[in-house]
Design an enzyme around this catalytic site. Structure first.
Site, PDB file in Angstrom:
ATOM      1  CB  CYS A  96      -0.793  -0.243   1.044  1.00  0.00           C
ATOM      2  SG  CYS A  96      -2.007  -1.400   1.498  1.00  0.00           S
ATOM      3  N   GLY A 134      -0.640   0.601  -5.275  1.00  0.00           N
ATOM      4  CA  GLY A 134      -1.494  -0.112  -5.139  1.00  0.00           C
ATOM      5  C   GLY A 134      -2.961   0.447  -6.081  1.00  0.00           C
ATOM      6  CG  ASN A 145       3.067   0.021   3.351  1.00  0.00           C
ATOM      7  OD1 ASN A 145       4.101   0.916   2.408  1.00  0.00           O
ATOM      8  ND2 ASN A 145       2.321  -0.920   3.066  1.00  0.00           N
ATOM      9  N   GLY A 146       2.137  -1.908   5.708  1.00  0.00           N
ATOM     10  CA  GLY A 146       3.208  -3.053   5.983  1.00  0.00           C
ATOM     11  C   GLY A 146       1.897  -3.953   6.826  1.00  0.00           C
ATOM     12  CE1 TYR A 151       7.038  -5.331 -10.113  1.00  0.00           C
ATOM     13  CE2 TYR A 151       6.212  -5.531  -7.840  1.00  0.00           C
ATOM     14  CZ  TYR A 151       6.243  -5.188  -9.094  1.00  0.00           C
ATOM     15  OH  TYR A 151       4.560  -4.961  -9.508  1.00  0.00           O
TER      16      TYR A 151
HETATM   17  P1  AMP Z   1       6.055 -14.373 -11.169  1.00  0.00           P
HETATM   18  O1  AMP Z   1       5.777 -13.856 -12.802  1.00  0.00           O
HETATM   19  O2  AMP Z   1       5.380 -14.758 -10.707  1.00  0.00           O
HETATM   20  O3  AMP Z   1       7.327 -15.363 -11.161  1.00  0.00           O
HETATM   21  O4  AMP Z   1       6.296 -12.585 -10.777  1.00  0.00           O
HETATM   22  C1  AMP Z   1       7.176 -12.183 -11.246  1.00  0.00           C
HETATM   23  C2  AMP Z   1       7.236 -10.770 -11.751  1.00  0.00           C
HETATM   24  O5  AMP Z   1       6.431 -10.235 -11.259  1.00  0.00           O
HETATM   25  C3  AMP Z   1       8.391  -9.460 -11.967  1.00  0.00           C
HETATM   26  O6  AMP Z   1       8.125  -9.251 -13.788  1.00  0.00           O
HETATM   27  C4  AMP Z   1       8.849  -8.858 -10.922  1.00  0.00           C
HETATM   28  O7  AMP Z   1       8.910  -8.030 -11.322  1.00  0.00           O
HETATM   29  C5  AMP Z   1       7.022  -8.989 -10.903  1.00  0.00           C
HETATM   30  N1  AMP Z   1       6.841  -9.039  -9.447  1.00  0.00           N
HETATM   31  C6  AMP Z   1       7.641  -9.423  -7.788  1.00  0.00           C
HETATM   32  N2  AMP Z   1       7.378  -9.103  -7.402  1.00  0.00           N
HETATM   33  C7  AMP Z   1       5.935  -8.528  -7.331  1.00  0.00           C
HETATM   34  C8  AMP Z   1       4.872  -8.708  -6.216  1.00  0.00           C
HETATM   35  N3  AMP Z   1       5.258  -8.831  -4.831  1.00  0.00           N
HETATM   36  N4  AMP Z   1       3.452  -8.179  -6.605  1.00  0.00           N
HETATM   37  C9  AMP Z   1       3.578  -7.965  -7.941  1.00  0.00           C
HETATM   38  N5  AMP Z   1       4.774  -8.587  -8.874  1.00  0.00           N
HETATM   39  C10 AMP Z   1       5.852  -8.716  -8.849  1.00  0.00           C
END
Ligand code: AMP
Ligand code: SF4
Length: 474
Positions: free
Chosen positions: A12, A38, A112-113, A252
């Protein structure tokens, strides 16, 4: 089953402003800058010195607010929130800031958290007669504040905060006071800014840039700011404990133009790309491409270090929602296809290095490798600018349960095979920590690395609830 119906959550974002003639408008702009944190819901609560009034809704900031709605909540101060995406438990009642009315006055909280002892505290409070309307951490804090026998209000908050364990950046507002608090590990980012005579606080400094405010500093772990008509006062309500800023914010989550604890996110990502290049000098390739948007900085660093040309191998369609909004695996996979397209002229017949910032389930990488190969790439080498994510996060980034994390059950070679890449390289933990390059002395340089190392900075209790379980409990 749970894994199937659940989406991957993000964080968030919180924003607050004290002592300004247009707090609602500025909060609206602040939330725009924090929208990447978010997209499920947004809310602003304004104080005019007498009352607290809220406008909240589900959806993007632009969907929730318009000029008329912002005009209906004029005042002098505000707190605001954007809520992360989830598959279950959506609903207006979950959109923050939450507003609590009682005989002693109204109180609004934005959070947030994720607290790791919320369930324990909730059970304790219920035994004492408190009635909960949700399982949110925010409500736990509201009950604790209400129960406290201390005075004045800031002492009640201070007392309540000392009972909390886990990750939080809280904004707490009454009609005449704004209290800002960051957990004693400093897990989630929170910064202080100044706009003329007004104080501003935000999850990320990009919100200050957008409204023309100047960044003053980060709120310190275990620090509480009390802002009222007498000005701003800083109180240490708890000793700082193993400073542990979330490494995934740099990898990220945060926007590249934000600075976290004085370190620019884009520059940190670029250094991670360079370090990754040094760690995989064995790869022979023709072009480097990054997965837009979060991996572009790392891809630029990688190309710079290797001397390979950086190319636009993938383009993003900006007009579709984030992949993670769609709940099922099948829909998620379709989502990736809707979002990204290969540039055939760039990749055809080439040995392509594809840089991404992380692998969670492996869905994105698998789809993109196939997409690049279908477009004629001769080889696809996947390089990831963070280490394998092997453990779940209990601190507000819902990186799911261990079984959803591909690196918790598969070796690097097995993951390479699953995603269909010609090679797969992850950045080492050391490479990531050194690249982020925070100015702290300890081995982790003040970072939380738990999802990579299993070394959690707080206690994890047997009844600690993951963020997504909260949604499903409602
Ligand atoms: P996946 O397709 O499940 O392996 O997710 C990896 C992709 O999701 C990467 O391209 C990241 O940029 C992105 N990503 C990494 N951590 C998160 C997160 N907590 N929430 C949403 N997207 C994420
Ligand atoms: Fe961030 Fe990972 Fe720590 Fe969670 S466990 S706070 S995602 S570094």
């Amino acid at each position: 089953m749970l894994a199937e119906i659940r989406g991957l959550n993000e964080e968030c974002g919180v924003f607050g402003i004290w002592n300004h003639p247009n707090p609602a408008q500025l909060s609206y702009y602040g939330l725009h800058a924090l929208q990447h944190r978010g997209q499920e819901g947004a809310g602003i609560v304004v104080s005019d010195g007498k009352h607290l009034r809220a406008v909240k809704g589900e959806g993007l900031v632009n969907d929730v607010f318009n000029e008329e709605k912002l005009k209906s909540i004029e005042g002098t101060s505000a707190i605001a929130h954007v809520r992360y995406t989830t598959a279950g438990g959506a609903g207006i009642e979950n959109v923050q800031p939450l507003l609590f009315h009682s005989s002693t006055g109204s109180l609004s909280i934005a959070h947030n958290g994720n607290l790791v002892n919320a369930n324990r505290l909730k059970k304790y409070l219920e035994r004492q007669g408190s009635i909960f309307h949700s399982s949110s951490d925010t409500e736990v804090l509201a009950h604790l504040i209400k129960k406290s026998t201390h005075a004045p209000f800031s002492e009640k908050v201070k007392n309540a905060l000392t009972l909390l364990e886990g990750a939080y950046s809280f904004l707490i507002m009454t009609k005449d006071e704004l209290i800002v608090a960051r957990d004693r590990h400093g897990l989630r980012p929170l910064a202080l800014g100044k706009l003329g005579d007004a104080y501003v606080v935000a999850s990320e400094t990009c919100a200050f840039d957008l409204i023309g405010a100047e960044t003053v500093r980060s709120i310190e772990p275990g620090e509480m700011l009390i802002i009222n008509e007498e000005g701003m006062r800083s109180v240490r309500y708890q000793e700082e404990q193993t400073r542990s800023m979330c490494a995934m914010e740099y990898v990220y989550l945060a926007r590249p133009d934000s600075d976290i604890d004085g370190i620019n996110v884009h520059m940190a990502r670029k250094r991670m790309g360079k370090a990754l290049a040094k760690e995989c000098m064995h790869i022979e390739a023709d072009v480097v491409t990054g997965v837009p948007d979060s991996s572009i900085s790392a891809a630029i660093g990688f190309a710079e270090e290797t001397g390979l040309p950086y190319e636009l191998g993938l383009i993003k369609n900006r007009y579709v929602g984030r992949t993670f909004i769609q709940p099922t695996q099948e829909l998620r996979e379709r989502g990736v296809k809707m979002k990204l397209s290969p540039v055939v002229q760039v990749v055809k017949g080439k040995r392509v290095v594809m840089v991404d910032d992380s692998i969670v389930r492996g869905t994105t990488s698998r789809r993109i490798v196939k997409m690049l190969k279908d477009a004629g790439a001769a080889e696809v080498h996947v390089v990831i600018s963070s280490p394998p994510m092997t453990h779940p996060c209990y601190y507000g980034i819902d990186t799911s349960t261990a079984e959803d994390l591909i690196a918790s059950s598969q070796s690097i070679e097995e993951i390479r095979d699953t995603i269909g890449a010609d090679s797969l390289t992850f950045l080492s933990v050391e490479g990531m920590v050194n690249s982020i390059d925070r100015p702290y002395e300890d081995d982790n340089k003040g970072l939380c690395l738990a999802c990579f190392t299993s070394n959690y900075p707080t206690e994890i209790f047997s009844d600690t609830i993951l963020p997504h379980e909260k949604e499903l409990q409602l």
